[in-house]
Design an enzyme around this catalytic site. Structure first.
Site, PDB file in Angstrom:
ATOM      1  N   LYS A 263     -50.374 -13.076 -43.511  1.00 50.45           N
ATOM      2  CA  LYS A 263     -51.783 -12.742 -43.254  1.00 50.45           C
ATOM      3  C   LYS A 263     -52.633 -13.251 -44.408  1.00 50.45           C
ATOM      4  O   LYS A 263     -52.331 -13.005 -45.579  1.00 50.45           O
ATOM      5  CB  LYS A 263     -51.902 -11.214 -43.159  1.00 50.45           C
TER       6      LYS A 263
HETATM    7  C1  E4P Z   1     -55.794  -5.551 -38.865  1.00 50.05           C
HETATM    8  O1  E4P Z   1     -54.773  -6.199 -38.869  1.00 50.05           O
HETATM    9  C2  E4P Z   1     -56.145  -4.493 -39.824  1.00 50.05           C
HETATM   10  O2  E4P Z   1     -54.980  -4.014 -40.434  1.00 50.05           O
HETATM   11  C3  E4P Z   1     -56.796  -3.289 -39.220  1.00 50.05           C
HETATM   12  O3  E4P Z   1     -56.882  -3.360 -37.805  1.00 50.05           O
HETATM   13  C4  E4P Z   1     -57.990  -2.816 -39.930  1.00 50.05           C
HETATM   14  O4  E4P Z   1     -58.525  -1.702 -39.266  1.00 50.05           O
HETATM   15  P1  E4P Z   1     -59.498  -0.646 -39.928  1.00 50.05           P
HETATM   16  O5  E4P Z   1     -60.883  -1.121 -39.748  1.00 50.05           O
HETATM   17  O6  E4P Z   1     -59.251   0.610 -39.127  1.00 50.05           O
HETATM   18  O7  E4P Z   1     -59.081  -0.503 -41.370  1.00 50.05           O
END
Ligand code: E4P
Length: 236
Positions: A101
């Protein structure tokens, strides 16, 4: 696996694909429980989720890969491409299912192009616009993660971003998968599915909420009570 979408591309070729459910968690207990339901296709983590568990990312994602047999996103924390590349290679070496990522910044996009050459799959994260998603696709990202909930949080309709990205990707046959991230509840999941998102990542709590309907619980209670009234007496 769960939701099947069929549609026509700009060239009238029938596309048949299945929406994937990922769990947005680094918590092993949550992952084990959700895995037992048989509907989890992969996992997304981020530095905040990993930090919450208190173990180094390498250690935690290795354990996650033992639980879920599917793509597991592990995020780099470097901010410049050469360092992201070194970090990403290390993450990718942990397990064949690791997807590296990378944040959607110019240095991240440089790193994505390098990963593509090495056959390392990437999830380009922190995407908040269709323009950014187009950049990720052009770089050859395996997945792009538009954050629906965080856009909603600032008063914009996050789902429109997914709609726009899907339209753009279909127009040009980009292969990058669209992962609806930062999902706050089942309604966002349904909206993402209607928009045709390839993947949705759900926090454990939202995954649990997907099962829930008061009429299911009420109906089940009634069925079992009717059954007991007759058969418990017979067997008594
Ligand atoms: C995506 O891969 C992120 O880990 C995640 O969906 C972030 O979500 P949040 O806005 O609830 O932190």
């Amino acid at each position: 696996m769960i939701i099947e979408a069929t549609g026509k591309s700009a060239h009238s070729v029938t596309i048949k694909r299945l929406m994937k459910f990922f769990l947005d968690s680094a918590n092993l207990a949550e992952l084990k429980d959700a895995a037992s339901w048989g509907i989890v296709d992969g996992v997304t983590t981020n530095p905040s989720l990993i930090a919450k568990e208190g173990f180094p990312v390498q250690e935690q994602v290795r354990k996650i890969c033992d639980i879920i047999d599917g793509d597991v996103s592990a995020e780099v924390v470097s901010l410049v491409a050469p360092e992201m590349i070194v970090e990403g290679r290390r993450l990718a070496a942990i397990h064949k299912n690791i997807v590296v990522k990378v944040p959607l910044i110019p240095e991240g996009i440089k790193a994505v192009a390098a990963f593509v050459k090495e056959g390392i799959r990437t999830n380009v994260t922190l995407c908040f616009s269709a323009a950014q998603a187009l950049v990720a696709a052009k770089a050859g990202a395996y997945i792009v993660s538009p954050f629906v909930g965080r856009v909603d949080d600032i008063g914009w309709p996050g789902i429109e971003m997914i709609d726009d990205i899907m339209t753009i990707y279909r127009n040009y046959d980009y292969k990058t998968q669209v992962l609806a991230a930062s999902v706050r509840g089942p309604l966002s999941v349904i909206q993402a599915a209607k928009a045709g998102a390839h993947i949705v990542t759900l926090p454990y709590k939202v995954m649990q909420q997907m099962f829930h309907h008061p009429l299911t619980e009420k109906g089940l209670e009634q069925f079992l009570s009717d059954h007991r009234k007759v058969f418990d007496l017979v067997n008594a």
